[in-house]
Write a protein that holds these residues in place. Structure first.
Motif, PDB file in Angstrom:
ATOM      1  N   LEU A 157      48.402  51.785  38.437  1.00  0.00           N
ATOM      2  CA  LEU A 157      49.463  51.315  37.967  1.00  0.00           C
ATOM      3  C   LEU A 157      48.897  51.604  36.055  1.00  0.00           C
ATOM      4  N   THR A 158      49.030  50.760  35.896  1.00  0.00           N
ATOM      5  CA  THR A 158      49.246  51.114  33.909  1.00  0.00           C
ATOM      6  C   THR A 158      47.976  50.216  33.812  1.00  0.00           C
ATOM      7  N   ALA A 159      47.442  50.481  32.459  1.00  0.00           N
ATOM      8  CA  ALA A 159      46.155  49.636  32.800  1.00  0.00           C
ATOM      9  C   ALA A 159      47.257  48.009  31.849  1.00  0.00           C
ATOM     10  N   ASP A 160      48.136  48.420  31.570  1.00  0.00           N
ATOM     11  CA  ASP A 160      48.775  47.052  30.746  1.00  0.00           C
ATOM     12  C   ASP A 160      49.249  46.456  32.310  1.00  0.00           C
ATOM     13  N   VAL A 165      48.649  41.406  36.016  1.00  0.00           N
ATOM     14  CA  VAL A 165      48.185  40.949  37.420  1.00  0.00           C
ATOM     15  C   VAL A 165      46.952  40.685  37.572  1.00  0.00           C
ATOM     16  N   ASN A 166      45.690  40.803  36.931  1.00  0.00           N
ATOM     17  CA  ASN A 166      44.556  40.283  36.766  1.00  0.00           C
ATOM     18  C   ASN A 166      45.496  38.525  35.728  1.00  0.00           C
ATOM     19  N   ALA A 192      36.840  28.891  48.638  1.00  0.00           N
ATOM     20  CA  ALA A 192      36.203  30.048  47.597  1.00  0.00           C
ATOM     21  C   ALA A 192      36.484  31.304  47.633  1.00  0.00           C
ATOM     22  N   TYR A 193      37.141  31.536  46.691  1.00  0.00           N
ATOM     23  CA  TYR A 193      37.358  33.047  45.848  1.00  0.00           C
ATOM     24  C   TYR A 193      36.491  33.996  45.312  1.00  0.00           C
ATOM     25  N   LEU A 194      36.803  34.739  45.000  1.00  0.00           N
ATOM     26  CA  LEU A 194      36.417  35.796  44.156  1.00  0.00           C
ATOM     27  C   LEU A 194      37.205  36.920  44.216  1.00  0.00           C
ATOM     28  N   PHE A 195      38.088  37.207  43.154  1.00  0.00           N
ATOM     29  CA  PHE A 195      38.986  37.863  42.834  1.00  0.00           C
ATOM     30  C   PHE A 195      38.853  39.392  41.912  1.00  0.00           C
ATOM     31  N   ALA A 196      39.137  40.174  42.093  1.00  0.00           N
ATOM     32  CA  ALA A 196      38.042  41.004  41.371  1.00  0.00           C
ATOM     33  C   ALA A 196      39.246  42.050  41.847  1.00  0.00           C
ATOM     34  N   THR A 197      39.286  42.896  40.165  1.00  0.00           N
ATOM     35  CA  THR A 197      40.141  44.260  40.335  1.00  0.00           C
ATOM     36  C   THR A 197      39.472  45.622  39.739  1.00  0.00           C
ATOM     37  N   ALA A 198      39.971  46.603  39.947  1.00  0.00           N
ATOM     38  CA  ALA A 198      38.328  48.085  39.530  1.00  0.00           C
ATOM     39  C   ALA A 198      39.469  49.019  39.357  1.00  0.00           C
ATOM     40  N   PRO A 199      40.160  49.637  38.478  1.00  0.00           N
ATOM     41  CA  PRO A 199      40.262  50.833  37.916  1.00  0.00           C
ATOM     42  C   PRO A 199      39.962  52.394  39.005  1.00  0.00           C
TER      43      PRO A 199
END
Length: 213
Positions: A157-160, A165-166, A192-199
């Motif tokens: 993905l690009t940064a944008d 997505v977030n 319960a949910y925990l959503f996380a993204t990390a480049p």
């Protein structure tokens, strides 16, 4: 609850700070606010209050295994950063505490790395325990028995695009944040949910690598 010292950086006597907001959610970016969360008792308190529950400091002390005076200190520190607020007293005695919003998020912008890592670690641990508890109960849960999911992937993905997505994921959850214990569809239950993204940092050395001879 482990006997972990309270973060020394947050003095409840300081002036209160208003967190950033996105709709009905609080977004925490100040490193000092993140350090204020870096304690297992405080994450336990937020898990309790951000389910829409209203609890007194005595009830939260019992929940976490702390003394009432220690819990009062933790609550004042969270109040300072606008994460929890005082609620109206039902019986005119002890004023209970409530969440300051429908939800909250941690942002990597200007965040203190050590504090962020600690908070994320605490929530990963809590989610792991929730999943383990669910696996033990799942065979008896009928229509709910195939609803849990853990997903991991590596899209390009690009940064944008990642920001989109977030935002899109949070937009999906947004309509459900207004629900609480007294306002939800019949048959609904807390999830319960925990959503996380990390480049990914492609040239980072593997964790725990041995650089010795």
């Amino acid at each position: 609850m482990p006997d972990v010292p309270a973060p020394s950086e947050d003095d409840p006597s300081d002036d209160p700070h208003e967190p950033q907001r996105e709709g009905d959610r609080i977004v925490l970016t100040d490193p000092r606010a993140l350090r204020a969360l870096a304690h297992p008792a405080r994450t336990a308190v937020l898990d309790e209050l951000y389910q829409g529950k209203v609890r007194t400091s005595s009830q939260l002390a019992e929940l976490t295994g702390l003394t009432p005076s220690a819990m009062s200190y933790h609550l004042r520190a969270l109040e300072k950063w606008g994460i929890v607020v005082r609620a109206e007293s039902v019986d005119g005695r002890e004023r209970p505490w409530a969440a300051a919003a429908k939800g909250f998020s941690l942002s990597g912008r200007d965040a203190a790395q050590a504090a962020t890592d600690t908070v994320v670690g605490l929530y990963l641990d809590r989610l792991g325990r929730d999943l383990a508890t669910w696996r033990r109960a799942e065979p008896t849960q009928g229509e709910w028995s195939d609803t849990s999911q853990v997903s991991r992937g590596f899209p390009w993905l690009t940064a944008d695009e990642l920001r989109e997505v977030n935002a899109a994921v949070m937009a999906v959850f947004e309509p459900y944040f207004v629900r609480d214990a007294t306002n939800h569809p019949e048959g609904g239950r807390r999830v319960a949910y925990l959503f996380a993204t990390a480049p990914l940092v492609e040239d980072a050395e593997p964790s725990g690598s041995d650089d010795g001879p």
